[in-house]
Every structure is written in structure tokens, then in C-alpha cells.
Scaffold this motif. Structure first.
Motif, short mmCIF file in Angstrom:
data_model
loop_
_atom_site.label_atom_id
_atom_site.label_comp_id
_atom_site.label_asym_id
_atom_site.label_seq_id
_atom_site.Cartn_x
_atom_site.Cartn_y
_atom_site.Cartn_z
N ALA A 116 0.85 -1.19 0.00
CA ALA A 116 0.00 0.00 0.00
C ALA A 116 0.88 1.23 0.00
CB ALA A 116 -0.92 0.01 1.22
N VAL A 117 0.65 2.12 -0.96
CA VAL A 117 1.38 3.40 -1.06
C VAL A 117 0.51 4.46 -0.42
CG1 VAL A 117 2.48 5.04 -2.63
CG2 VAL A 117 2.43 2.60 -3.21
N LEU A 118 0.99 5.06 0.66
CA LEU A 118 0.13 5.89 1.50
C LEU A 118 0.25 7.39 1.30
CD1 LEU A 118 0.20 4.05 4.95
CD2 LEU A 118 -1.44 3.84 3.08
N ALA A 119 0.90 7.83 0.26
CA ALA A 119 1.01 9.28 0.01
C ALA A 119 1.31 9.49 -1.46
CB ALA A 119 2.11 9.89 0.88
N PRO A 120 1.08 10.70 -1.98
CA PRO A 120 1.44 10.99 -3.37
C PRO A 120 2.93 10.76 -3.60
CG PRO A 120 0.02 12.72 -2.49
CD PRO A 120 0.40 11.86 -1.33
N VAL A 121 3.26 10.19 -4.75
CA VAL A 121 4.66 9.87 -5.03
C VAL A 121 5.47 11.13 -5.33
CG1 VAL A 121 4.18 7.54 -5.79
CG2 VAL A 121 4.10 9.41 -7.46
N TYR A 122 4.80 12.20 -5.72
CA TYR A 122 5.45 13.50 -5.84
C TYR A 122 4.95 14.38 -4.71
CZ TYR A 122 7.04 12.42 -10.60
OH TYR A 122 7.67 11.86 -11.69
#
Length: 269
Positions: A116-122
Motif C-alpha cells: 500500500a502506497v500511503l502518500a502521493p509519489v510526488y
């Protein structure tokens, strides 16, 4: 770090990781959309014309496709994996979708990990928080840290736990965006925008609501299509848990509508 990495799907997330990582000479990328090739070249990764080339000898695979293609990608590419290769499914999909994908990967001899990716990648890049679950999460955690990811945490051995956290969290995050869009539309129609935002500022002065609203609506205009697909997965997640996703269904509609709108972004400053 000398492990071979494959990036399946080369959208915003894959490009961000490729640029921020220090393993470009070891990374191959494939995307079904040939228009993504220039971005791969610019990022410095090896461009693959087909998935088999990208996956050849890859020990770590980052699946970063669209939500509606996450399961299809796992099923299609599972037979191409090296035995024991770690498939990190970083797509925003429901736990049931990830469990189905895990079955395909594991049955073919790969090792599936729910990420799970929990924040914007930029602008986060390699500092983006990642949650991992699944039987191979320990090895995946080691591999991802070795690749340069700085905030990786295991949350359990069961595939679906990490995605449950992500999908349920998104009910709030993307739901607030949708509510903001609806509020501003109504305030504009009534001619009371400044009064509404001023009232909210007095109730919660931690950040100007004009700024919050501008940010939320910009995110919807730019990423609403992808967010709508993600929220459809949140609808599945809640329904499977016995929770009627009344509000979340509305979020799907608002997110998609914002992306499809041909109007100029609202001036809410």
C-alpha cells in the motif's frame, strides 16, 4: 545493490521511483502504452518492448499499473516470472482483488506481496510510506529498503491487510476532496463562496480553506479518473466488510466528474 528490478506500468509512480532511485542501470520497464516509452528513456531505465523482456531475470517486480489492470497484469505476467521473484503489487485495489492476484503469482512460482502506497509519489519519491503484507513481506521489505525506499513497514502475513488500510483510508482522503468539490459548486451557485470559506476558517484556522479547496479540486481535476477507479475498489472493500458504501459511491461520481469536466478549474483563491 545489484538485484534486477522490473517496473510493470510506467505512469506517475513508476517514473517518480525511477528518477529518485539509484538503481536505474538495473531496472527495466514495460508499459502496454507505447506512448510511455519517451518517459522511460528520460528516466534512464531500460525500455522493454514486451513484458517478457522486462521480467527476464528480474528478482523484484514493482507492479504500478492502473487499478482496473492490476489483476489482469498479475495473471498475464505470472508465467513469465523467474521462480522466487517477488511481485510487489503497489496498485490501489481492494483486498479481494489482491488476493486473487496473489493466487496467480504464487501458483506460477513467484512470491506475491501486497503493498500500500500511503502518500502521493510526488514529491515524496523514495520517502513515500509503504505498508507491506503477505508471506514474503519480510524479504520484500529488505529488497525495497535495499532499493532506497526509506519508509517501509510490514503489517502482517495476510495478503489484503495492507490494502485494507489503504482502501479504508482513501474513503476519508478522497471523500474530503469530493465533498470540497461539491461544497464549492454549491457555494458558487449561491454566490456565497467567500462567506462559506470564511466561516470554515473561523471554525478551523489551522489552514486557510481557500488553499485547502484549491488543492483538493486541483487533485481531482488532474487525477480524478485514477482516483475514481481507486474508489471503486474502496466500494468493494467496504461492501465485503458489510459496510454500505453510501458516501464512497458518491465520491466515485464526483472524482470522475471532476476529471471529465471540460470547464476551467474554479478560481477559489
Amino acid at each position: 545493490m545489484d538485484r534486477r528490478i522490473a517496473l510493470i506500468g510506467f505512469g506517475e509512480a513508476a517514473a517518480a521511483f525511477a528518477v529518485a532511485g539509484h538503481w536505474l542501470e538495473l531496472a527495466s520497464a514495460f508499459d502496454i502504452d507505447p506512448l510511455r516509452k519517451p518517459a522511460m528513456v528520460e528516466a534512464g531505465v531500460k525500455v522493454s518492448d514486451h513484458a517478457q523482456a522486462a521480467l527476464a531475470d528480474a528478482e523484484l517486480i514493482l507492479s504500478l499499473v492502473t487499478a482496473d489492470q492490476a489483476l489482469a497484469a498479475a495473471k498475464a505476467y505470472a508465467p513469465l516470472l523467474e521462480k522466487g521473484a517477488i511481485w510487489c503489487d503497489m496498485n490501489s485495489v481492494a483486498p479481494t482483488t489482491k488476493r486473487d492476484a496473489a493466487h496467480a503469482i504464487d501458483a506460477a512460482g513467484g512470491r506475491y506481496v501486497d503493498v500500500a502506497v500511503l502518500a502521493p509519489v510526488y514529491p515524496s519519491g523514495m520517502k513515500v510510506p509503504l505498508l507491506l503484507s503477505g508471506a514474503a513481506s519480510f524479504d520484500a521489505c529488505t529488497a525495497l529498503v535495499d532499493c532506497g525506499f526509506e519508509h517501509v513497514r510490514m503489517v502482517g502475513d495476510d495478503v489484503g491487510k495492507a490494502s485494507s488500510i489503504k482502501m479504508i483510508r482513501s474513503v476519508m482522503v478522497k471523500g474530503v476532496e469530493a465533498l470540497t468539490d461539491e461544497m464549492i459548486a454549491a457555494a458558487d451557485a449561491a454566490g456565497v463562496r467567500d462567506e462559506v470559506l470564511g466561516s470554515l476558517d473561523r471554525s478551523d484556522p489551522s489552514q486557510l480553506w481557500a488553499e485547502r479547496a484549491a488543492y483538493n479540486i486541483e487533485r481531482m481535476k488532474t487525477h480524478g479518473t485514477r482516483r475514481a477507479s481507486e474508489m471503486e475498489e474502496s466500494v468493494k472493500t467496504l461492501a465485503a466488510l458489510g459496510v454500505d458504501p453510501i458516501m464512497t459511491r458518491g465520491t466515485v461520481v464526483r472524482q470522475r466528474g471532476a476529471a471529465e469536466s471540460s470547464k476551467e478549474p474554479r478560481d477559489i483563491a
